[in-house]
Scaffold this active site. Structure first.
Site, PDB file in Angstrom:
ATOM      1  N   SER A 138      -8.780  -3.060  -2.005  1.00 12.65           N
ATOM      2  CA  SER A 138      -7.533  -3.233  -1.229  1.00 12.65           C
ATOM      3  C   SER A 138      -6.733  -4.189  -1.717  1.00 12.65           C
ATOM      4  O   SER A 138      -5.635  -4.251  -1.276  1.00 12.65           O
ATOM      5  CB  SER A 138      -8.323  -4.038  -0.006  1.00 12.65           C
ATOM      6  N   SER A 175      -6.115  -2.192   1.650  1.00 16.98           N
ATOM      7  CA  SER A 175      -5.567  -2.611   2.857  1.00 16.98           C
ATOM      8  C   SER A 175      -4.421  -3.604   2.605  1.00 16.98           C
ATOM      9  O   SER A 175      -3.750  -4.035   3.645  1.00 16.98           O
ATOM     10  CB  SER A 175      -6.780  -3.388   3.856  1.00 16.98           C
ATOM     11  N   LYS A 190      -1.695 -12.357   3.986  1.00 15.28           N
ATOM     12  CA  LYS A 190      -2.116 -11.106   4.621  1.00 15.28           C
ATOM     13  C   LYS A 190      -2.540 -11.413   5.916  1.00 15.28           C
ATOM     14  O   LYS A 190      -3.471 -12.565   6.226  1.00 15.28           O
ATOM     15  CB  LYS A 190      -3.351 -10.447   3.722  1.00 15.28           C
TER      16      LYS A 190
END
Length: 485
Positions: free
Chosen positions: A196, A172, A97
């Site tokens: 997230s 997210s 990520k």
């Protein structure tokens, strides 16, 4: 894609949501990855049926095949092969990520407020991830600084849900979830400071385990804050991949104060006492599809011999406001210290959600000590709800996956934050308390067949119990895949 624009559902809202014709996107094909999960692919590599280099090349091709999902921030092509045969996931392709440093690649945090520069070294969690043997093939997109439950931007293309490209992939860790669900890779790095990992897992029909605080190496972004919210992990398509990841991560580093998880390989014969909540602890009522997903899971658990009964969680009525204030503090601190990201950092270029959070925090910063005290006390209400129970079952989200635009940072802040609070009404409690929590695919929406997730949460250190229950649910009601939609 054909599209029509209709007025937003919220009276008085200034923004409009675009509903697009359903398009399903995936990369599953007859190549070296096939339909393997990470455990199955690693086994095929160990047996010599496929090679790690071939798998990496095919993963890169799959990423290109689903480019319309807009989920990749930085491709690494050719991929960085780890070499050797060590690790449970040796040769399995994955992505990191883009709020986490991977040496040599820029870390952009989803923000247009600065120009990212290549990281000098791997973040501690990346070293733990690499210890499992994975091959990194790139970095995934996230909303600015991970604040939003959708991966959308003010002036860039959104990350799209592979089940329905007109809908959000969540946030997210939306880029990670979109790519795993679409079959580009079997698992991908994600992290969770308010949902997230679990939110995009629910949106994209995946398994998303948020470990106990401290179970994996501490997250650089939050470990020095008064309430450490963020923990790293992965999103996967199968329970066994999440279980195998946690076992492999423990070999790199095990928290000495938490009971070891070890490798969980299936359900347990143990009969559990499970409490369940339908409406959120802060009073938000979930929608009908979400309600049905939870009640169906209650029935399944009872059919498996577990005791399942309603519980209450009497959290402080100020919890939602306090969490939002704490989130605003994070945005304020990022704006104040932004030059650590790049010399050209300009907080005025942060997006509408980040700016709104920061501006609201400036109005109420004097209450920060009380906010921190009350958030820390949430563990008492959580412990009371679990008294006499092994796990708690809730929805992941109070609403089903919204269309692109509904939660975009271009929506006026007062409207946007109201929508977020009506949507993200369950997951933050586990971040504040530090408890493990697992999102599982459970159902599909009646209107358009989008995934709906349910959430299992437990006491600190109870990942084994969570995974055993998840294995049982997966066996009883196998998870549907996007390629079968």
């Amino acid at each position: 894609m054909a599209a029509t624009t209709v007025p937003n559902h919220d009276p008085g809202a200034e923004a409009a949501v675009t509903f697009e014709k359903r398009t399903t996107v995936h990369a599953f094909r007859d190549d070296s990855l096939g339909e393997h999960d990470a455990v199955g692919l690693a086994a095929a590599i160990r047996r010599g049926e496929v090679g790690a280099a071939e798998v990496a090349r095919d993963a890169a091709a799959r990423l290109r095949a689903v480019a319309e999902l807009n989920a990749v921030q930085v491709p690494l092509d050719p991929p960085e092969l780890r070499g050797g045969t060590g690790g449970a996931f040796a040769g399995v392709p994955t992505l990191v990520k883009d709020n986490t440093d991977y040496a040599g690649l820029p870390t952009g945090h989803g923000s247009a407020a600065f120009t990212p520069r290549p990281a000098r070294r791997h973040a501690p969690f990346v070293r733990q991830l690499l210890s499992t043997g994975v091959t990194v093939v790139g970095k995934t997109r996230l909303p600015e600084f991970g604040f939003s439950p959708t991966t959308e931007y003010e002036s860039d293309a959104p990350v799209r849900n592979p089940w329905h490209t007109g809908h959000s992939a969540g946030g997210s860790s939306g880029g990670a979830a979109a790519l795993v669900a679409a079959g580009a890779v079997p698992l991908a790095h994600a992290n969770d400071g308010g949902g997230s990992i679990r939110i995009p897992a629910a949106c994209c029909g995946l398994v998303g385990l948020k470990p106990t605080r401290g179970r994996v190496v501490a997250n650089d972004q939050s470990r020095h804050l008064p309430v450490d919210l963020v923990v790293d992990g992965v999103v996967t398509r199968t329970v066994r991949d999440s279980a195998a990841f946690l076992a492999a991560a423990e070999l790199h580093r095990r928290h000495p104060k938490l009971p070891p998880v070890g490798l969980v390989e299936g359900p347990s014969d143990r009969r559990l006492r499970v409490g369940y909540l339908l409406d959120s602890p802060n009073g938000v009522r979930c929608d009908d599809d979400t309600r049905a997903a939870v009640t169906d899971t209650v029935a399944t658990l009872r059919g498996l011999g577990h005791t399942v009964e309603p519980v209450t969680m009497e959290i402080d009525p100020r919890f939602t406001e306090d969490f939002l204030t704490y989130w605003g503090m994070l945005s304020f601190l990022l704006g104040a210290s932004g030059r650590t990201f790049g010399a050209d950092f300009d907080r005025h270029r942060m997006d509408g959600l980040s700016r709104g959070l920061r501006e609201e925090y400036v109005k109420r910063w004097r209450g920060t000590p009380g906010v921190v005290r009350r958030l820390r006390r949430t563990k008492l209400a959580y412990a009371a709800a679990l008294r006499g129970h092994d796990l708690v079952l809730t929805p992941v989200l109070a609403r089903t996956t919204p269309p692109i635009g509904h939660l975009a940072p271009t929506v006026p802040y007062p409207v946007l934050v109201e929508r977020i609070l009506e949507y993200v009404a369950y997951t933050p409690v586990d971040n504040v308390v530090g408890t493990p929590s697992l999102s599982l695919p459970s159902a599909r929406t009646t209107a358009d067949g989008l995934p709906v997730g349910v959430l299992l949460s437990g006491r600190p250190g109870s990942e084994r119990t969570l995974l055993e229950a998840a294995f049982a649910l997966e066996a009883e009601r196998p998870f549907r895949r996007v390629q079968d939609a």
